[in-house]
Structure formats: structure tokens, C-alpha cells
Design a protein around this motif. Structure first.
Motif, PDB file in Angstrom:
ATOM      1  N   ARG A 180       0.834  -1.205   0.000  1.00 12.81           N
ATOM      2  CA  ARG A 180       0.000   0.000   0.000  1.00 12.81           C
ATOM      3  C   ARG A 180       0.869   1.255   0.000  1.00 12.81           C
ATOM      4  O   ARG A 180       0.605   2.204  -0.754  1.00 12.81           O
ATOM      5  CB  ARG A 180      -0.923  -0.009   1.219  1.00 12.81           C
ATOM      6  N   GLN A 181       1.932   1.268   0.805  1.00 12.82           N
ATOM      7  CA  GLN A 181       2.828   2.421   0.857  1.00 12.82           C
ATOM      8  C   GLN A 181       3.538   2.638  -0.475  1.00 12.82           C
ATOM      9  O   GLN A 181       3.684   3.771  -0.937  1.00 12.82           O
ATOM     10  CB  GLN A 181       3.861   2.251   1.975  1.00 12.82           C
ATOM     11  N   GLN A 182       3.963   1.556  -1.111  1.00 14.63           N
ATOM     12  CA  GLN A 182       4.603   1.677  -2.417  1.00 14.63           C
ATOM     13  C   GLN A 182       3.634   2.241  -3.446  1.00 14.63           C
ATOM     14  O   GLN A 182       4.004   3.073  -4.277  1.00 14.63           O
ATOM     15  CB  GLN A 182       5.134   0.325  -2.884  1.00 14.63           C
ATOM     16  N   ALA A 183       2.375   1.806  -3.380  1.00 13.79           N
ATOM     17  CA  ALA A 183       1.372   2.319  -4.312  1.00 13.79           C
ATOM     18  C   ALA A 183       1.140   3.813  -4.064  1.00 13.79           C
ATOM     19  O   ALA A 183       1.005   4.593  -5.021  1.00 13.79           O
ATOM     20  CB  ALA A 183       0.066   1.539  -4.162  1.00 13.79           C
ATOM     21  N   LEU A 184       1.096   4.233  -2.796  1.00 14.12           N
ATOM     22  CA  LEU A 184       0.923   5.656  -2.486  1.00 14.12           C
ATOM     23  C   LEU A 184       2.108   6.485  -2.982  1.00 14.12           C
ATOM     24  O   LEU A 184       1.922   7.583  -3.533  1.00 14.12           O
ATOM     25  CB  LEU A 184       0.739   5.855  -0.973  1.00 14.12           C
ATOM     26  N   ILE A 185       3.312   5.994  -2.785  1.00 18.40           N
ATOM     27  CA  ILE A 185       4.507   6.704  -3.255  1.00 18.40           C
ATOM     28  C   ILE A 185       4.473   6.840  -4.774  1.00 18.40           C
ATOM     29  O   ILE A 185       4.755   7.920  -5.319  1.00 18.40           O
ATOM     30  CB  ILE A 185       5.787   5.970  -2.787  1.00 18.40           C
ATOM     31  N   GLU A 186       4.117   5.758  -5.465  1.00 19.76           N
ATOM     32  CA  GLU A 186       4.036   5.792  -6.934  1.00 19.76           C
ATOM     33  C   GLU A 186       2.953   6.780  -7.388  1.00 19.76           C
ATOM     34  O   GLU A 186       3.160   7.549  -8.329  1.00 19.76           O
ATOM     35  CB  GLU A 186       3.751   4.389  -7.469  1.00 19.76           C
ATOM     36  N   GLU A 218       1.529  12.147  -9.648  1.00 19.64           N
ATOM     37  CA  GLU A 218       0.857  13.446  -9.469  1.00 19.64           C
ATOM     38  C   GLU A 218       1.857  14.593  -9.553  1.00 19.64           C
ATOM     39  O   GLU A 218       1.574  15.624 -10.178  1.00 19.64           O
ATOM     40  CB  GLU A 218       0.108  13.486  -8.134  1.00 19.64           C
ATOM     41  N   ASP A 219       3.038  14.428  -8.932  1.00 24.24           N
ATOM     42  CA  ASP A 219       4.080  15.456  -8.998  1.00 24.24           C
ATOM     43  C   ASP A 219       4.556  15.652 -10.430  1.00 24.24           C
ATOM     44  O   ASP A 219       4.737  16.803 -10.891  1.00 24.24           O
ATOM     45  CB  ASP A 219       5.258  15.088  -8.097  1.00 24.24           C
ATOM     46  N   ASP A 220       4.770  14.569 -11.164  1.00 24.50           N
ATOM     47  CA  ASP A 220       5.193  14.668 -12.557  1.00 24.50           C
ATOM     48  C   ASP A 220       4.145  15.394 -13.391  1.00 24.50           C
ATOM     49  O   ASP A 220       4.465  16.261 -14.218  1.00 24.50           O
ATOM     50  CB  ASP A 220       5.457  13.284 -13.150  1.00 24.50           C
ATOM     51  N   LEU A 221       2.868  15.055 -13.176  1.00 21.25           N
ATOM     52  CA  LEU A 221       1.779  15.689 -13.923  1.00 21.25           C
ATOM     53  C   LEU A 221       1.694  17.179 -13.587  1.00 21.25           C
ATOM     54  O   LEU A 221       1.505  18.020 -14.476  1.00 21.25           O
ATOM     55  CB  LEU A 221       0.455  14.988 -13.605  1.00 21.25           C
ATOM     56  N   LYS A 222       1.869  17.515 -12.305  1.00 23.12           N
ATOM     57  CA  LYS A 222       1.826  18.916 -11.870  1.00 23.12           C
ATOM     58  C   LYS A 222       2.968  19.704 -12.511  1.00 23.12           C
ATOM     59  O   LYS A 222       2.762  20.808 -13.033  1.00 23.12           O
ATOM     60  CB  LYS A 222       1.929  18.970 -10.348  1.00 23.12           C
TER      61      LYS A 222
END
Length: 123
Positions: A96-102, A107-111
């Protein structure tokens, strides 16, 4: 079931075997040996080894040997155990943590991509 020297017949049939009968059997075996003998094989027909064990004991030995080979084949499969509840919870949490980090990285890349497009459009 010839024991080579006729002892098997003697034990199985429980009758007297004469020396001439034994000689005759040896001659027959030698003749058969001559038919199938290769040049590197000995000239004398090898004597068959007499096994005094009962048929049950011989078959049981073969069965035990096959069972041991079968168990050896699957030995490592039996060594693997399943995960307990705590281990599965831990692995679920890590996943779950890995999925959140990904997700955060995407989101950061898109921003950043949107900010670049906006800054490029304003120039």
C-alpha cells in the motif's frame, strides 16, 4: 527362478538336485551366454547371485526405495510454509505504501508538466 547353481530350485522345490542336473543347467546357461556375449565380456557365464530373502522382503525393499525417491523429489516443496497473518498484514502495508509513493510521484510529474506547459504558453 534358477539361482545359477540350482540352489534356488533346491530351496523352492524342496527336492534333491543331482550334480548332473546342475551341470546341465550350467551348460545351458553357458550356451545362452555365448549367444549374447560381447567381446569385452568374460568367457565364463557369471553366476547369478542367490537372494535368500522372501519375495515379500524383496518387493518391500523396492517399494521403500521408490517411496524414498518420491519423498526426496518433493522434499523442498514440503519445506515451504505459508505466511502467517502478521506477515501478510506487513506485506499488504508495504504494498500500500509503495502504491501511495508511486501515485504521489505521478501526481508530482503531472503537476510539473502542467506548470511547464503553462509557462511555455505564457512566453
Amino acid at each position: 527362478m534358477d539361482g545359477g547353481d540350482g540352489t534356488a530350485d533346491h530351496v523352492i522345490n524342496k527336492r534333491f538336485v543331482s550334480e548332473s542336473e546342475l551341470d546341465e543347467r550350467r551348460k545351458r546357461r553357458q550356451e545362452e551366454w555365448e549367444k549374447v556375449r560381447k567381446p569385452e565380456d568374460p568367457e565364463e557365464c557369471p553366476e547369478e547371485v542367490y537372494d535368500p530373502r522372501s519375495l515379500y522382503e524383496r518387493l518391500q525393499e523396492q517399494k521403500d526405495k521408490k517411496q524414498q525417491e518420491f519423498e526426496e523429489q518433493f522434499k523442498f516443496k514440503n519445506m515451504v510454509r505459508g505466511l502467517d497473518e502478521d506477515e501478510t498484514k506487513f506485506l499488504d502495508e508495504v504494498s500500500r505504501q509503495q502504491a501511495l509513493i508511486e501515485k504521489q510521484r505521478r501526481e508530482d510529474d503531472l503537476k510539473e508538466l502542467n506548470e511547464y506547459r503553462i509557462s511555455f504558453a505564457l512566453k
